[in-house]
Design a protein around this motif. Sequence first.
Motif, PDB file in Angstrom:
ATOM      1  N   ARG A 101     -14.178   5.453 -13.643  1.00  0.00           N
ATOM      2  CA  ARG A 101     -13.897   6.651 -14.443  1.00  0.00           C
ATOM      3  C   ARG A 101     -14.431   6.499 -15.856  1.00  0.00           C
ATOM      4  N   TYR A 169     -10.969  14.210 -12.963  1.00  0.00           N
ATOM      5  CA  TYR A 169     -11.169  15.528 -12.352  1.00  0.00           C
ATOM      6  C   TYR A 169     -11.243  16.615 -13.426  1.00  0.00           C
ATOM      7  N   THR A 170     -10.321  16.582 -14.382  1.00  0.00           N
ATOM      8  CA  THR A 170     -10.331  17.623 -15.418  1.00  0.00           C
ATOM      9  C   THR A 170     -11.592  17.532 -16.276  1.00  0.00           C
TER      10      THR A 170
END
Length: 181
Positions: A101, A169-170
């Motif tokens: 991430r 995801y956001t």
Amino acid sequence: MLTIPNILTFIRILLIPVVVVAFYVDTVFWRWLAVFAFASACFTDYLDGYLARVLKQSSKLGTFLDPIADKLLVATTLLYMAGYDKISRLSLIPAAIILCREIMVSGLREHLSDINVSLPVSNLAKWKTATQMLAITVLLIGDVSKRPIAWVGELFLWAAGILTIITAYTYVIKTIQNFED
């Protein structure tokens, strides 16, 4: 611009080698020093943001360097913990998610900066970072104290992994909304 918050960010980066050396020296003193250095670095993360707001010392350098310092601290420590078997094989999953991430968000930010769009740190991402740092601190304490608290650190690492997925995801959605062909 050399402000107090930026100095704290540089201190956070300079504490990373202390944590790294502790893995190599691997004595009780050095492992406790790693705990202290890592926890101190985590505290500077909170303190530099707080002081930047209170003292009105926000800067482009701080905005740029602060998340990089966090990523360096967390990624380096997670890699060494994995390499020295300080986390279970199952907990390598959230550790890998966290590392992936961080790489992805850095790439998204770079792309968005090319089109003059910022991707500010969300409040949930701040909670994610705090949870990661708490997890790693507890894992480091569990390793040196030989108390059976590693499961608490690994539980927090899994919680951080879940928050990591949500924040990733956001950020992806925000990036897609600003994507230019």
